[in-house]
Motif scaffolding. Structure first.
Motif, PDB file in Angstrom:
ATOM      1  N   PRO A  13      19.093  73.409  51.442  1.00 13.51           N
ATOM      2  CA  PRO A  13      20.538  72.920  50.772  1.00 13.51           C
ATOM      3  C   PRO A  13      20.673  72.286  49.267  1.00 13.51           C
ATOM      4  O   PRO A  13      19.618  71.122  49.249  1.00 13.51           O
ATOM      5  N   VAL A  14      21.292  73.052  49.066  1.00 10.61           N
ATOM      6  CA  VAL A  14      21.362  72.513  46.726  1.00 10.61           C
ATOM      7  C   VAL A  14      22.746  72.195  47.142  1.00 10.61           C
ATOM      8  O   VAL A  14      24.101  73.365  47.052  1.00 10.61           O
ATOM      9  N   ALA A  51      24.257  81.136  41.807  1.00  9.12           N
ATOM     10  CA  ALA A  51      25.310  81.401  42.699  1.00  9.12           C
ATOM     11  C   ALA A  51      24.184  81.131  44.070  1.00  9.12           C
ATOM     12  O   ALA A  51      23.437  80.988  44.136  1.00  9.12           O
ATOM     13  N   GLY A  52      25.148  80.743  45.209  1.00  9.52           N
ATOM     14  CA  GLY A  52      24.645  81.118  46.203  1.00  9.52           C
ATOM     15  C   GLY A  52      24.436  78.980  46.560  1.00  9.52           C
ATOM     16  O   GLY A  52      23.434  78.630  47.947  1.00  9.52           O
ATOM     17  N   VAL A  53      24.404  78.058  45.858  1.00  8.96           N
ATOM     18  CA  VAL A  53      24.514  77.037  46.149  1.00  8.96           C
ATOM     19  C   VAL A  53      25.106  76.298  47.784  1.00  8.96           C
ATOM     20  O   VAL A  53      26.059  77.162  47.546  1.00  8.96           O
ATOM     21  N   ALA A  54      25.149  75.447  48.542  1.00  8.32           N
ATOM     22  CA  ALA A  54      25.092  75.429  49.729  1.00  8.32           C
ATOM     23  C   ALA A  54      26.430  74.699  49.792  1.00  8.32           C
ATOM     24  O   ALA A  54      28.182  75.467  49.951  1.00  8.32           O
ATOM     25  N   VAL A  55      27.407  73.697  48.554  1.00  5.97           N
ATOM     26  CA  VAL A  55      27.767  72.693  48.203  1.00  5.97           C
ATOM     27  C   VAL A  55      28.496  72.649  46.919  1.00  5.97           C
ATOM     28  O   VAL A  55      27.442  71.979  46.169  1.00  5.97           O
ATOM     29  N   GLY A 104      28.409  78.343  48.699  1.00  5.48           N
ATOM     30  CA  GLY A 104      29.041  78.904  49.750  1.00  5.48           C
ATOM     31  C   GLY A 104      30.388  77.858  50.409  1.00  5.48           C
ATOM     32  O   GLY A 104      30.993  78.124  51.206  1.00  5.48           O
ATOM     33  N   ALA A 105      30.471  76.560  49.625  1.00  2.93           N
ATOM     34  CA  ALA A 105      31.670  75.657  49.746  1.00  2.93           C
ATOM     35  C   ALA A 105      31.968  75.193  48.503  1.00  2.93           C
ATOM     36  O   ALA A 105      31.173  74.897  47.811  1.00  2.93           O
ATOM     37  N   VAL A 106      33.325  74.915  48.842  1.00  2.00           N
ATOM     38  CA  VAL A 106      33.298  73.533  47.566  1.00  2.00           C
ATOM     39  C   VAL A 106      34.381  72.227  48.030  1.00  2.00           C
ATOM     40  O   VAL A 106      35.413  72.383  49.125  1.00  2.00           O
ATOM     41  N   LEU A 107      33.406  71.317  47.945  1.00  2.00           N
ATOM     42  CA  LEU A 107      34.289  70.329  48.212  1.00  2.00           C
ATOM     43  C   LEU A 107      34.755  69.020  46.994  1.00  2.00           C
ATOM     44  O   LEU A 107      34.138  68.513  45.789  1.00  2.00           O
ATOM     45  N   VAL A 108      36.421  69.866  46.745  1.00  2.00           N
ATOM     46  CA  VAL A 108      36.803  68.712  46.600  1.00  2.00           C
ATOM     47  C   VAL A 108      37.349  67.413  46.425  1.00  2.00           C
ATOM     48  O   VAL A 108      38.126  67.481  47.482  1.00  2.00           O
ATOM     49  N   THR A 109      36.642  66.244  45.570  1.00  2.00           N
ATOM     50  CA  THR A 109      36.838  65.014  46.278  1.00  2.00           C
ATOM     51  C   THR A 109      38.146  64.520  44.793  1.00  2.00           C
ATOM     52  O   THR A 109      38.361  64.462  44.018  1.00  2.00           O
ATOM     53  N   ALA A 111      23.937  65.998  50.878  1.00  2.00           N
ATOM     54  CA  ALA A 111      22.316  66.953  51.037  1.00  2.00           C
ATOM     55  C   ALA A 111      21.732  66.566  51.902  1.00  2.00           C
ATOM     56  O   ALA A 111      20.734  67.325  52.404  1.00  2.00           O
ATOM     57  N   VAL A 112      21.486  64.785  51.959  1.00  2.00           N
ATOM     58  CA  VAL A 112      20.500  64.714  53.309  1.00  2.00           C
ATOM     59  C   VAL A 112      21.007  64.837  54.802  1.00  2.00           C
ATOM     60  O   VAL A 112      20.763  65.701  55.530  1.00  2.00           O
ATOM     61  N   HIS A 113      22.484  64.863  54.974  1.00  2.22           N
ATOM     62  CA  HIS A 113      23.404  65.618  56.112  1.00  2.22           C
ATOM     63  C   HIS A 113      23.200  67.095  56.671  1.00  2.22           C
ATOM     64  O   HIS A 113      22.363  67.237  57.813  1.00  2.22           O
ATOM     65  N   LEU A 114      23.122  67.520  55.027  1.00  2.00           N
ATOM     66  CA  LEU A 114      23.078  69.279  55.326  1.00  2.00           C
ATOM     67  C   LEU A 114      21.298  69.757  55.986  1.00  2.00           C
ATOM     68  O   LEU A 114      20.866  69.766  56.380  1.00  2.00           O
ATOM     69  N   GLY A 115      20.321  68.552  55.252  1.00  2.00           N
ATOM     70  CA  GLY A 115      18.935  68.836  55.547  1.00  2.00           C
ATOM     71  C   GLY A 115      18.689  68.328  56.420  1.00  2.00           C
ATOM     72  O   GLY A 115      17.601  68.974  57.645  1.00  2.00           O
ATOM     73  N   PHE A 116      19.303  67.564  56.969  1.00  2.00           N
ATOM     74  CA  PHE A 116      19.276  67.135  58.907  1.00  2.00           C
ATOM     75  C   PHE A 116      19.466  68.339  59.438  1.00  2.00           C
ATOM     76  O   PHE A 116      19.430  68.053  61.167  1.00  2.00           O
TER      77      PHE A 116
END
Length: 479
Positions: A159-160, A173-177, A214-219, A258-263
């Motif tokens: 996960p990136v 291109a192709g990063v997770a979020v 893969g996704a966009v997280l707008v904070t 990144a940590v939670h996706l890595g787990f």
């Protein structure tokens, strides 16, 4: 977990102190400096937080060989720092804080930088990572061709998470979020020609397609975040938190994600946990609560900088002077010269302003709208006493000046001792001299003086039933 952080490192400096008095030289608070704290910011903050969480962290970045970089290396002592040469000074952001309240910030070395070099060790850290965070702060590390190629390869294995910057590079291109904040997402959408009224969801969908992630997280700060992936939109609320300093929230969120996706958590679970982690981080004090290199206040240790200041109250530190209104001196004469030298319009007005009221506020706001700065010529206590009588002023000149400077429309205050402001005006030489009331501009006593340097006099409407005398009389009735 073995995590690699790729990005630009900044040096954050907090000058902390207390203010209990005004300076005798100018109507500014004096800050008694208690300590100076230096810590890693930008990608360095992400790495620091993850290292303190117990992860094995490598930081792929660029570091200079200057004084600021030596402070960064001390602050990053628990992180494996793999750095290329940036060919630019260490960007340093210094904040002055009174208690927990930030008063002013000035920046050094933050001009655009050349793309830094990369090394084999830096690329190997990307290849061997179990999760990657890209913290782009627009300083060029993500524009390095070798690093971009390594990241493009890594997205197929781990996960990136990419935290973008308006002045940075587009995510590979192709990063997770990708995690833009709301302002960044809306600005990117507007730049692409979308309507100014575009909603956050539309902006996020546009960026999802544009970046190929893969996704966009707008904070969205206290409103949480909006998660968009192919065919799905999910709002993620943020826990209610009392926030005194929002600094570092986006860095904490990107690292946690990144940590939670890595787990192995799915996207929605990981994003929800990351939003919660960011809120808890702010509740604990944010970036200012992290371990930092702390020093007692020794004036020789305060770096010499060229201030670039966010607008705010004028502040004076013992041994280090910081100013508001851009990078201009608090002295109104210098402010006038600086504004005029850049082709700006200098506006001035004057008076006693003994009890500040709505009529004053309206007049000052109207005056400020006529130019690029507003300088108030303020009668000293002695001057007011001669004009108004022994019972005036009601409020001291220090407090009157402080109240005026608290107004967003006032850029500087110059105190004069004479009965009239002619000498003050002759020094400032405003382009526009504003008076409130039913005067005819050409008949003002100052009209000929102001016309002498090509300026003009303007009057703004008088507001009936709003006067210092009336307010003082009303207060006397209830005292």
């Amino acid at each position: 977990m073995r995590i690699t952080v790729v990005g630009d490192v900044l040096l954050d400096v907090d000058i902390n102190g207390v203010a209990t008095r005004l300076s005798p030289d100018a109507p500014v608070p004096v800050v008694d400096v208690a300590d100076i704290r230096r810590r890693a910011g930008g990608a360095g903050l992400v790495a620091t937080v993850l290292e303190q969480d117990g992860h094995e962290v490598s930081l792929v970045t660029a570091l200079s060989n200057d004084h600021g970089a030596s402070h960064l290396r001390r602050a990053l002592s628990g992180v494996s720092v793999l750095a290329g040469a940036p060919l630019a000074p260490t960007p340093t952001k210094t904040r002055v804080r009174i208690g927990t309240h930030p008063m002013v910030r000035f920046d050094e070395g933050c001009a655009p930088a050349p793309v830094p070099a990369s090394t084999g060790e830096m690329l190997a850290a990307i290849t061997s990572a179990e999760a990657i965070v890209v913290a782009d702060y627009g300083r060029g590390i993500t524009a390095n061709a070798g690093i971009r190629a390594a990241l493009a390869d890594a997205v197929h294995r781990v996960p990136v998470v990419w935290d973008p910057h308006p002045a940075g590079s587009e995510p590979v291109a192709g990063v997770a979020v990708v995690t833009p904040n709301l302002a960044e997402a809306m600005a990117a959408a507007k730049a692409a020609g979308l309507e100014p009224s575009t909603a956050a969801e539309e902006a996020g969908r546009y960026l999802l397609e544009k970046w190929g992630s893969g996704a966009v997280l707008v904070t969205r700060g206290e409103d949480g975040a909006l998660l968009m992936s192919a065919g799905a939109v999910q709002g993620i609320p943020a826990p209610k938190t009392n926030v005194s300093d929002p600094c570092g929230a986006g860095d904490r969120l990107a690292g946690s994600l990144a940590v939670h996706l890595g787990f192995g958590l799915d996207l929605a679970q990981a994003a929800t946990k990351a939003v919660g982690d960011a809120s808890a981080f702010l509740a604990a004090g944010g970036a200012a609560s992290l371990a930092a290199v702390t020093e007692a206040a020794v004036l020789d240790e305060v770096p010499e900088v060229s201030p670039v200041v966010e607008p705010g109250p004028f502040v004076e530190l013992k041994g280090l002077e910081l100013v508001g209104a851009g990078d201009l001196d608090p002295d109104g004469v210098r402010l006038a010269h600086a504004v005029r030298s850049t082709g700006g319009t200098v506006v001035a007005t004057g008076g006693c302003f003994d009890l500040l009221h709505a009529g004053h506020a309206r007049t000052l706001a109207a005056a400020r709208s006529m130019g690029d700065c507003l300088i108030v010529c303020l009668n000293s206590d002695e001057s007011v006493r001669r004009l108004k009588g022994a019972h005036r002023p009601i409020v001291s000149v220090q407090d009157r000046a402080e109240l005026l400077l608290a107004l967003e429309c006032v850029d500087a205050v110059v105190v004069f001792d004479e009965d009239t402001p002619e000498a003050c005006l002759a020094e400032i030489k405003p382009d526009i001299w504003v008076k409130g009331g039913d005067y005819i501009p050409e008949e003002l006593p100052e009209a000929r003086l102001v016309a002498g340097w090509g300026g003009r006099c303007v009057t703004v409407p008088f507001h009936p039933a709003r006067s210092t005398s009336g307010l003082a009389a009303a207060l006397a009735k209830v005292s």
